[in-house]
Design an enzyme around this catalytic site. Sequence first.
Site, PDB file in Angstrom:
ATOM      1  N   ALA A 111       0.839  -1.190   0.000  1.00 35.21           N
ATOM      2  CA  ALA A 111       0.000   0.000   0.000  1.00 35.21           C
ATOM      3  C   ALA A 111       0.877   1.245   0.000  1.00 35.21           C
ATOM      4  CB  ALA A 111      -0.912   0.003   1.229  1.00 35.21           C
ATOM      5  N   ASP A 145       9.853  -7.592   1.311  1.00 38.98           N
ATOM      6  CA  ASP A 145       9.911  -7.262   2.723  1.00 38.98           C
ATOM      7  C   ASP A 145      11.300  -6.710   2.955  1.00 38.98           C
ATOM      8  OD1 ASP A 145       8.492  -7.099   5.188  1.00 38.98           O
ATOM      9  OD2 ASP A 145       9.855  -8.598   5.991  1.00 38.98           O
ATOM     10  N   TYR A 186      13.534   5.037   6.512  1.00 35.33           N
ATOM     11  CA  TYR A 186      14.775   5.444   7.168  1.00 35.33           C
ATOM     12  C   TYR A 186      15.750   6.134   6.216  1.00 35.33           C
ATOM     13  CZ  TYR A 186      13.280   2.440  11.048  1.00 35.33           C
ATOM     14  OH  TYR A 186      12.592   1.878  12.104  1.00 35.33           O
ATOM     15  N   ASP A 187      15.304   6.457   4.998  1.00 37.04           N
ATOM     16  CA  ASP A 187      16.187   7.082   4.009  1.00 37.04           C
ATOM     17  C   ASP A 187      16.931   8.309   4.534  1.00 37.04           C
ATOM     18  OD1 ASP A 187      15.597   5.178   2.134  1.00 37.04           O
ATOM     19  OD2 ASP A 187      14.276   6.442   0.928  1.00 37.04           O
TER      20      ASP A 187
END
Length: 211
Positions: A10, A78, A168-169
Amino acid sequence: MSARIVLATANQGKLREFRALLAGEELLRGLDLDSAVVDAATAGVGPIPETGVTFTQNSLLKARTVAEQTGLPAVADDSGLAVELLGGAPGILSARWAGAHAGDENNRRLLLEQLSDIAVEHRAAAFVCVASLVIPGADGVPAAEFTAEGRLEGTLLTQERGEQGFGYDPILQPVGETRSCAELSMAEKNAISHRGKAFAALAHRIVEVLA
């Protein structure tokens, strides 16, 4: 709906990255990827509980569920952040590190607080991704399944930098870079990212589905 393959997510950031990756494939030039590649919600699939204990288990679980419910080939991933000092955590818990209903900003803030006193030489971390492609078969049994893993090694920053990307970029600086992942363009990030590497390893099989 003219969908031909479903990305089991999503997350619109992941969908954009996936379409951008496929846009570079010669055999798919001219294909309307916005119509052919859709997210799970557009295909009518609701949230899928991630009950696996590894990236591979969760990736396959999502792809199998979407393929079975839609009858279309499904791609899932994942992924998460593995911090060396934390023994690979947050890992599969990356999206809910600060709690089940926490957002990206909360997760980043908590992790930075937990590592606030850790010197740069001990802040090694990596984005890890396992991507899966499941081709539906008869009686709910997949006709074929494929998986691939990608990694992006880096160092955790002490504060957020950049406005691009998601997750977390803003707090991971890739090895050999002076910028965070959130300061890279989408094309630059796809070229080195864990997700880009995993999807690229499956690209020839995905192209066979779409071409």
